[in-house]
Design a protein around this motif. Sequence first.
Motif, PDB file in Angstrom:
ATOM      1  N   SER A 186       0.794  -1.227   0.000  1.00  0.00           N
ATOM      2  CA  SER A 186       0.000   0.000   0.000  1.00  0.00           C
ATOM      3  C   SER A 186       0.825   1.275   0.000  1.00  0.00           C
ATOM      4  O   SER A 186       0.317   2.334  -0.349  1.00  0.00           O
ATOM      5  N   GLY A 187       2.069   1.224   0.432  1.00  0.00           N
ATOM      6  CA  GLY A 187       2.856   2.444   0.567  1.00  0.00           C
ATOM      7  C   GLY A 187       2.420   3.306   1.729  1.00  0.00           C
ATOM      8  O   GLY A 187       2.866   4.446   1.872  1.00  0.00           O
ATOM      9  N   GLY A 188       1.533   2.782   2.570  1.00  0.00           N
ATOM     10  CA  GLY A 188       1.034   3.531   3.719  1.00  0.00           C
ATOM     11  C   GLY A 188      -0.412   3.948   3.544  1.00  0.00           C
ATOM     12  O   GLY A 188      -0.810   4.406   2.472  1.00  0.00           O
ATOM     13  N   ASP A 205       0.492  13.686   5.006  1.00  0.00           N
ATOM     14  CA  ASP A 205       0.731  14.559   3.853  1.00  0.00           C
ATOM     15  C   ASP A 205       1.889  14.037   3.008  1.00  0.00           C
ATOM     16  O   ASP A 205       1.842  14.088   1.769  1.00  0.00           O
ATOM     17  N   ALA A 206       2.922  13.532   3.683  1.00  0.00           N
ATOM     18  CA  ALA A 206       4.074  12.996   2.961  1.00  0.00           C
ATOM     19  C   ALA A 206       3.686  11.764   2.152  1.00  0.00           C
ATOM     20  O   ALA A 206       4.176  11.551   1.041  1.00  0.00           O
ATOM     21  N   MET A 207       2.797  10.934   2.709  1.00  0.00           N
ATOM     22  CA  MET A 207       2.326   9.760   1.981  1.00  0.00           C
ATOM     23  C   MET A 207       1.639  10.178   0.686  1.00  0.00           C
ATOM     24  O   MET A 207       1.856   9.577  -0.376  1.00  0.00           O
ATOM     25  N   MET A 212       1.785   9.126  -7.299  1.00  0.00           N
ATOM     26  CA  MET A 212       1.616   9.690  -8.639  1.00  0.00           C
ATOM     27  C   MET A 212       0.191  10.189  -8.869  1.00  0.00           C
ATOM     28  O   MET A 212      -0.040  11.047  -9.717  1.00  0.00           O
ATOM     29  N   LEU A 213      -0.753   9.649  -8.125  1.00  0.00           N
ATOM     30  CA  LEU A 213      -2.158   9.983  -8.336  1.00  0.00           C
ATOM     31  C   LEU A 213      -2.657  11.107  -7.440  1.00  0.00           C
ATOM     32  O   LEU A 213      -3.820  11.517  -7.555  1.00  0.00           O
ATOM     33  N   GLY A 214      -1.802  11.580  -6.541  1.00  0.00           N
ATOM     34  CA  GLY A 214      -2.220  12.657  -5.657  1.00  0.00           C
ATOM     35  C   GLY A 214      -3.156  12.211  -4.561  1.00  0.00           C
ATOM     36  O   GLY A 214      -3.855  13.018  -3.945  1.00  0.00           O
ATOM     37  N   ARG A 215      -3.188  10.921  -4.285  1.00  0.00           N
ATOM     38  CA  ARG A 215      -3.996  10.360  -3.209  1.00  0.00           C
ATOM     39  C   ARG A 215      -3.342   9.085  -2.723  1.00  0.00           C
ATOM     40  O   ARG A 215      -2.732   8.354  -3.522  1.00  0.00           O
ATOM     41  N   ALA A 216      -3.421   8.817  -1.443  1.00  0.00           N
ATOM     42  CA  ALA A 216      -2.867   7.587  -0.896  1.00  0.00           C
ATOM     43  C   ALA A 216      -3.945   6.506  -0.874  1.00  0.00           C
ATOM     44  O   ALA A 216      -5.140   6.777  -1.053  1.00  0.00           O
ATOM     45  N   ALA A 217      -3.527   5.285  -0.666  1.00  0.00           N
ATOM     46  CA  ALA A 217      -4.474   4.182  -0.534  1.00  0.00           C
ATOM     47  C   ALA A 217      -5.364   4.405   0.683  1.00  0.00           C
ATOM     48  O   ALA A 217      -4.930   4.937   1.709  1.00  0.00           O
ATOM     49  N   THR A 218      -6.619   4.004   0.566  1.00  0.00           N
ATOM     50  CA  THR A 218      -7.567   4.087   1.669  1.00  0.00           C
ATOM     51  C   THR A 218      -7.851   2.686   2.208  1.00  0.00           C
ATOM     52  O   THR A 218      -7.508   1.675   1.585  1.00  0.00           O
ATOM     53  N   ILE A 244      -1.026  -1.278  -4.596  1.00  0.00           N
ATOM     54  CA  ILE A 244      -2.162  -0.369  -4.456  1.00  0.00           C
ATOM     55  C   ILE A 244      -1.691   0.938  -3.825  1.00  0.00           C
ATOM     56  O   ILE A 244      -2.422   1.572  -3.060  1.00  0.00           O
ATOM     57  N   SER A 245      -0.472   1.340  -4.156  1.00  0.00           N
ATOM     58  CA  SER A 245       0.150   2.496  -3.515  1.00  0.00           C
ATOM     59  C   SER A 245      -0.132   3.810  -4.229  1.00  0.00           C
ATOM     60  O   SER A 245       0.430   4.834  -3.852  1.00  0.00           O
ATOM     61  N   ALA A 246      -0.955   3.801  -5.258  1.00  0.00           N
ATOM     62  CA  ALA A 246      -1.249   5.008  -6.056  1.00  0.00           C
ATOM     63  C   ALA A 246       0.016   5.578  -6.684  1.00  0.00           C
ATOM     64  O   ALA A 246       0.108   6.779  -6.943  1.00  0.00           O
ATOM     65  N   GLY A 247       0.987   4.709  -6.909  1.00  0.00           N
ATOM     66  CA  GLY A 247       2.222   5.138  -7.561  1.00  0.00           C
ATOM     67  C   GLY A 247       3.333   5.521  -6.620  1.00  0.00           C
ATOM     68  O   GLY A 247       4.410   5.922  -7.059  1.00  0.00           O
ATOM     69  N   ALA A 248       3.114   5.379  -5.317  1.00  0.00           N
ATOM     70  CA  ALA A 248       4.192   5.694  -4.369  1.00  0.00           C
ATOM     71  C   ALA A 248       5.300   4.656  -4.433  1.00  0.00           C
ATOM     72  O   ALA A 248       6.477   4.980  -4.231  1.00  0.00           O
TER      73      ALA A 248
END
Length: 252
Positions: A186-188, A205-207, A212-218, A244-248
């Motif tokens: 998840s990358g957090g 905020d750092a997560m 890359m998508l401007g949002r973290a996994a929920t 599922i890290s949104a590109g992190a």
Amino acid sequence: MDLSGKNAVIYGGGGGIGSAVAQAFAREGARVFLAGRTPGPLEAVAERIRQAGGTADTALLDATNARAVNEHADDVVAAAGSLDISMNVIQHGDVQGTPMAEMSVADYLRPVATAVETIFLTSQAAARHMMRQRSGVILVFGGSGDPVPGLFLGGLQTAFEAMESMRRQLSSELGSYGIRVLTLRSGGVPETLPENMEGAGEIADAMVRSTMLGRAATLDDVGNVAAFAASDRAASMTAATLNISAGALIDR
């Protein structure tokens, strides 16, 4: 439903990740067995599942106790007829925010030892039954990417690497029995940060900034992907990670 007729054990089912996964599994038709050391959170999750029309059972269990883990797996099969999905998302007792150069060896090693021991025991208990069934899914959560400067994860980083190594080994050894083993990375998840944690807002905020998508996994993301991974729709997937890290985290 994707998981209709399946029986799923979630160790650490009272926590944020465990709760999200349990509710997603139940929504898709699985009977959920929640295991953990604290009765209140387990029962709260089970009650939410029941109110939504699902089926959930709870058990007090220390995932470092081999006898208890094996007896619980046997009880699940005796009650439900099979053990089809196993996921270990217990807390590892990690200390974050302290550089390795300033950390005690005990604090560093605690999450490593806890992760390795409990993944070993819970996966072994599930595998005993899944090998007889010649089917099943074991899910691992928490694979990470390369260390990030300024983000002091302590022994958790090493624990994640150990869990990935175990997932690769389990995939290789259990594949011939029709058992799939997958990791969710998840990358957090900002929602899992304790509200009273110092600097939680800055970490969240750092997560987000790292994606890359401007949002973290929920938590909903985690639950939905876990339900897909455990379902027959992912029947050809094993020995792999679901990013599922949104590109992190960048897969290479």
